[in-house]
Design a protein around this motif. Structure first.
Motif, mmCIF file in Angstrom:
data_model
loop_
_atom_site.group_PDB
_atom_site.id
_atom_site.type_symbol
_atom_site.label_atom_id
_atom_site.label_comp_id
_atom_site.label_asym_id
_atom_site.label_seq_id
_atom_site.Cartn_x
_atom_site.Cartn_y
_atom_site.Cartn_z
ATOM 1 N N GLU A 32 11.186 1.100 0.018
ATOM 2 C CA GLU A 32 12.202 0.119 0.403
ATOM 3 C C GLU A 32 11.975 -0.384 1.825
ATOM 4 O O GLU A 32 12.126 -1.569 2.115
ATOM 5 C CB GLU A 32 13.572 0.784 0.294
ATOM 6 C CG GLU A 32 14.682 -0.216 0.079
ATOM 7 C CD GLU A 32 16.009 0.499 -0.035
ATOM 8 O OE1 GLU A 32 16.965 0.016 0.552
ATOM 9 O OE2 GLU A 32 16.051 1.556 -0.707
ATOM 10 N N SER A 33 11.533 0.530 2.716
ATOM 11 C CA SER A 33 11.442 0.123 4.119
ATOM 12 C C SER A 33 10.008 0.051 4.667
ATOM 13 O O SER A 33 9.784 -0.451 5.751
ATOM 14 C CB SER A 33 12.238 1.107 4.975
ATOM 15 O OG SER A 33 11.744 2.407 4.734
ATOM 16 N N LEU A 34 9.045 0.594 3.926
ATOM 17 C CA LEU A 34 7.676 0.652 4.461
ATOM 18 C C LEU A 34 6.663 0.003 3.526
ATOM 19 O O LEU A 34 6.848 -0.006 2.316
ATOM 20 C CB LEU A 34 7.233 2.120 4.648
ATOM 21 C CG LEU A 34 8.090 3.024 5.516
ATOM 22 C CD1 LEU A 34 7.559 4.453 5.463
ATOM 23 C CD2 LEU A 34 8.075 2.527 6.963
ATOM 24 N N VAL A 35 5.579 -0.481 4.143
ATOM 25 C CA VAL A 35 4.418 -0.913 3.360
ATOM 26 C C VAL A 35 3.242 -0.076 3.857
ATOM 27 O O VAL A 35 2.997 -0.015 5.065
ATOM 28 C CB VAL A 35 4.121 -2.413 3.565
ATOM 29 C CG1 VAL A 35 2.758 -2.777 2.997
ATOM 30 C CG2 VAL A 35 5.194 -3.262 2.900
ATOM 31 N N THR A 36 2.557 0.585 2.959
ATOM 32 C CA THR A 36 1.419 1.404 3.376
ATOM 33 C C THR A 36 0.140 0.803 2.809
ATOM 34 O O THR A 36 0.036 0.563 1.606
ATOM 35 C CB THR A 36 1.569 2.855 2.868
ATOM 36 O OG1 THR A 36 2.804 3.351 3.356
ATOM 37 C CG2 THR A 36 0.435 3.735 3.362
ATOM 38 N N LYS A 51 6.290 -1.156 9.088
ATOM 39 C CA LYS A 51 7.743 -1.078 8.828
ATOM 40 C C LYS A 51 8.248 -2.470 8.515
ATOM 41 O O LYS A 51 8.094 -3.390 9.329
ATOM 42 C CB LYS A 51 8.453 -0.542 10.069
ATOM 43 C CG LYS A 51 8.206 0.918 10.312
ATOM 44 C CD LYS A 51 9.071 1.414 11.457
ATOM 45 C CE LYS A 51 8.692 2.847 11.794
ATOM 46 N NZ LYS A 51 8.980 3.185 13.174
ATOM 47 N N LYS A 52 8.890 -2.619 7.356
ATOM 48 C CA LYS A 52 9.418 -3.939 6.983
ATOM 49 C C LYS A 52 10.532 -4.345 7.938
ATOM 50 O O LYS A 52 11.322 -3.498 8.360
ATOM 51 C CB LYS A 52 9.983 -3.877 5.569
ATOM 52 C CG LYS A 52 8.975 -3.624 4.482
ATOM 53 C CD LYS A 52 9.700 -3.609 3.138
ATOM 54 C CE LYS A 52 8.754 -3.337 1.994
ATOM 55 N NZ LYS A 52 9.448 -3.216 0.711
ATOM 56 N N LYS A 53 10.608 -5.632 8.217
ATOM 57 C CA LYS A 53 11.719 -6.108 9.041
ATOM 58 C C LYS A 53 12.987 -6.223 8.181
ATOM 59 O O LYS A 53 14.069 -5.893 8.610
ATOM 60 C CB LYS A 53 11.369 -7.463 9.666
ATOM 61 C CG LYS A 53 11.829 -7.523 11.100
ATOM 62 C CD LYS A 53 11.314 -8.729 11.816
ATOM 63 C CE LYS A 53 11.459 -8.502 13.314
ATOM 64 N NZ LYS A 53 10.794 -9.492 14.091
ATOM 65 N N ASN A 54 12.798 -6.693 6.952
ATOM 66 C CA ASN A 54 13.922 -6.779 6.023
ATOM 67 C C ASN A 54 13.572 -5.960 4.787
ATOM 68 O O ASN A 54 12.438 -6.000 4.316
ATOM 69 C CB ASN A 54 14.140 -8.233 5.586
ATOM 70 C CG ASN A 54 14.324 -9.120 6.797
ATOM 71 O OD1 ASN A 54 15.200 -8.871 7.613
ATOM 72 N ND2 ASN A 54 13.458 -10.118 6.934
ATOM 73 N N ASN A 55 14.542 -5.237 4.286
ATOM 74 C CA ASN A 55 14.260 -4.365 3.143
ATOM 75 C C ASN A 55 14.188 -5.141 1.825
ATOM 76 O O ASN A 55 15.040 -5.010 0.958
ATOM 77 C CB ASN A 55 15.327 -3.273 3.043
ATOM 78 C CG ASN A 55 15.180 -2.297 4.181
ATOM 79 O OD1 ASN A 55 14.267 -2.419 5.007
ATOM 80 N ND2 ASN A 55 16.076 -1.338 4.248
ATOM 81 N N VAL A 56 13.165 -5.986 1.721
ATOM 82 C CA VAL A 56 12.985 -6.723 0.469
ATOM 83 C C VAL A 56 11.687 -6.257 -0.185
ATOM 84 O O VAL A 56 10.815 -5.719 0.486
ATOM 85 C CB VAL A 56 12.892 -8.253 0.697
ATOM 86 C CG1 VAL A 56 14.227 -8.822 1.101
ATOM 87 C CG2 VAL A 56 11.801 -8.585 1.713
ATOM 88 N N SER A 57 11.587 -6.482 -1.483
ATOM 89 C CA SER A 57 10.383 -6.061 -2.178
ATOM 90 C C SER A 57 9.293 -7.129 -1.996
ATOM 91 O O SER A 57 9.545 -8.320 -2.181
ATOM 92 C CB SER A 57 10.728 -5.891 -3.659
ATOM 93 O OG SER A 57 9.560 -5.678 -4.368
ATOM 94 N N TRP A 58 8.106 -6.689 -1.615
ATOM 95 C CA TRP A 58 6.994 -7.635 -1.417
ATOM 96 C C TRP A 58 6.271 -7.805 -2.755
ATOM 97 O O TRP A 58 5.902 -6.806 -3.383
ATOM 98 C CB TRP A 58 6.000 -7.105 -0.386
ATOM 99 C CG TRP A 58 6.502 -7.021 1.016
ATOM 100 C CD1 TRP A 58 7.806 -6.968 1.436
ATOM 101 C CD2 TRP A 58 5.696 -6.960 2.202
ATOM 102 N NE1 TRP A 58 7.864 -6.867 2.803
ATOM 103 C CE2 TRP A 58 6.581 -6.856 3.300
ATOM 104 C CE3 TRP A 58 4.331 -6.967 2.443
ATOM 105 C CZ2 TRP A 58 6.134 -6.768 4.612
ATOM 106 C CZ3 TRP A 58 3.877 -6.878 3.754
ATOM 107 C CH2 TRP A 58 4.775 -6.788 4.827
ATOM 108 N N LYS A 59 6.010 -9.058 -3.122
ATOM 109 C CA LYS A 59 5.279 -9.270 -4.379
ATOM 110 C C LYS A 59 3.779 -9.159 -4.155
ATOM 111 O O LYS A 59 3.018 -8.792 -5.018
ATOM 112 C CB LYS A 59 5.609 -10.645 -4.959
ATOM 113 C CG LYS A 59 7.063 -10.719 -5.411
ATOM 114 C CD LYS A 59 7.234 -11.763 -6.498
ATOM 115 C CE LYS A 59 8.582 -11.673 -7.165
ATOM 116 N NZ LYS A 59 9.711 -11.746 -6.231
#
Ligand code: NAP
Length: 471
Positions: free
Chosen positions: A173-177, A242-250
């Motif tokens: 929800e909050s991170l992209v690895t 760390k995502k700035k907004n808790n949105v799902s990345w496509k």
């Protein structure tokens, strides 16, 4: 299959002219010229449908992609999605479809082996064919692998692309690895350079003489503090955003120039370059690697030679000025310190700089280490870098000893004096036990280092036991 040469090239009878009589071109639609294709490949459009991921393709999978709008072709073990290229192919779509869902290596070689398909279809690369275990049939006949798939034993002959790192990404929800698999042992965090500016994310991973680059305009905004983790044993690099907004990345982002590429370091041109060895902020008293906030700082010791060509320019730099830095170079590996019992460091002048991290790392991490001795050669007392810190460390840490040797001492100097010599080394660099595992690191002006190496050889230390740093 990919492009048709003019009738004059290759010359008749040339090896490159494999198909006699040439082949007919088909008229291409407007906007489907070679230049249009190049423009499309540079537009950042996802031409494979895999959003920049590279996959391993099985034979079963390859066969499934055999239609015009979903056409994969294997050439020398690499699989390309050629559907986007169909309308640009001067030989026509039908010609290209002859290899649909199969290994087109032979067909390609018959028609125009000389074409640089790797560059032309770079953005269409889906991945490599999965290597199948080779089954030895009876009577010693090796089962022939599918044309273009290379056996593991042939790996050293593979083109660079075949040994290149690959990447993948996942999100919470909050991170992209972002995970980069370099397949290189002994990687460390200094080989990872990460940058984020104006929505563009850039990660460069240095693998020996090559650089792997991820360069993409991220699909969403991230916060500034990026973390990079390296698993040394497997060479896995994890970059946590760390995502700035808790949105799902496509998808991760739009690839930028050289995204997902693996290239040899370019030769240095006529510009003036000078190598410097990064040090630590200090020889920390608790002997643990200091935490640089977000790994954003590099510390170097620069000696200004007032009559020199290069360093006087450094002396004039103001805060806010820019200097450009290259990738790290060098061949010292942490594994050289593993299982070590005694470490000797021979440094002259700024040749002390590579010793800083080695000293710090060895004392903090090498459990068998019984002794670390630094012999530090300088002209005068004022020239001794980090003298206070070294003396403090020697007071605190019973395994560490330091000796200063001056070549131009004042009459007040009561320590050792002279230059590197056999009598000095034979007293200082001595195994405390007959079979001690030792490493001797040496760095300073080139003649100092060369002489040191010769003397250590005379003292019967093996090549493996001596590591010299040369600029
Ligand atoms: P320096 O002050 O000129 O000399 C330091 C000491 O080395 C002095 O005691 C000097 O004695 C001695 N020395 C110089 N030439 C010698 C020789 N031919 N034989 C024996 N001893 C000799 O040194 P510096 O200006 O700091 O220069 C340090 C050097 O280390 C630079 O060349 C730099 O490029 C190199 N370095 C290499 C690396 C690397 O990673 N490869 C890193 C850092 C520095 P005398 O007074 O008798 O000359």
């Amino acid at each position: 299959m990919l492009n048709v040469p003019s009738p004059a090239f290759p010359a008749p009878g040339s090896q490159q002219r494999a198909a006699s009589g040439g082949r007919s071109k088909v008229p291409l639609k407007q906007g489907r010229s070679l230049m249009d294709w190049i423009r499309l490949t540079k537009s950042g459009k996802d031409l494979t449908g895999l959003k920049g991921r590279l996959i391993e393709v099985t034979e079963e999978e390859l066969i499934k992609h055999n239609k015009k709008d979903d056409c994969w072709v294997c050439i020398r073990g690499l699989v390309y999605n050629v559907s986007p290229y169909m309308e640009y192919h001067p030989g026509g779509e039908d010609e290209l479809m002859r290899a649909a869902g199969s290994d087109g290596t032979d067909l390609f070689d018959q028609v125009h082996r000389w074409v640089n398909y790797e560059s032309m279809l770079k953005e269409c690369l889906v991945g490599r064919m999965a290597v199948k275990p080779v089954v030895l049939a009876k009577e010693n006949h090796e089962k022939k692998p599918l044309n273009g798939i290379l056996l593991k034993s042939k790996v050293p002959d593979l083109p660079v692309k075949e040994i290149s790192p690959s990447y993948d990404w996942f999100q919470t929800e909050s991170l992209v690895t972002i995970v980069i698999y370099t397949k290189q042992k002994d990687m460390d965090s200094e080989s990872v350079i990460v940058d984020y500016q104006d929505g563009c994310f850039r990660a460069e991973i240095v693998v020996n003489d090559y650089s792997y680059l991820l360069h993409t305009e991220l699909s969403h905004e991230i916060q500034e503090d990026i973390t990079a983790r390296v698993t040394e044993k497997t060479g896995k690099v994890e970059i946590i955003l760390k995502k700035k907004n808790n949105v799902s990345w496509k998808y991760l982002g739009h690839p930028l120039e050289s995204h997902n590429s693996f290239t040899a370091h370019r030769e240095k041109g006529a510009e003036i370059v000078k190598p410097y060895t990064p040090v630590l902020e200090s020889l920390h008293s608790d002997l643990r690697e200091p935490l640089h906030p977000h790994n954003k700082y590099i510390y170097v010791i620069i000696k200004i030679y007032h009559t020199g060509l290069f360093t006087p320019h450094f002396d004039c730099l103001q805060i806010g000025d820019y200097v450009s830095l290259s990738n790290p170079e060098g061949n010292f590996k942490k594994s050289q310190l593993q299982d070590l019992e005694e470490l000797f460091l021979l440094a002259a002048g700024t040749g002390f700089t590579p010793m800083v991290k080695i000293l710090n790392y060895a004392l903090a991490n090498i459990t068998n280490l019984r002794k670390v001795k630094l012999m530090f050669f300088n002209k005068t007392e004022e020239d001794i870098l980090w003298r206070n810190q070294l003396e403090q460390l020697a007071d605190k840490e019973r395994r560490f000893e330091v000796e200063f040797i001056l070549s131009e001492p004042t009459c007040e100097w009561i320590g050792k004096q002279g230059r590197i010599s056999l009598p000095l080394l034979s007293k200082f660099v001595k195994r405390s036990l007959e079979n001690s595992r030792v490493l001797i690191c040496i760095c300073g002006p080139a003649p100092f280092t060369e002489q040191g190496i010769r003397l250590l050889k005379d003292l019967n230390f093996s090549q493996e036991e001596v590591h010299s740093f040369t600029a």
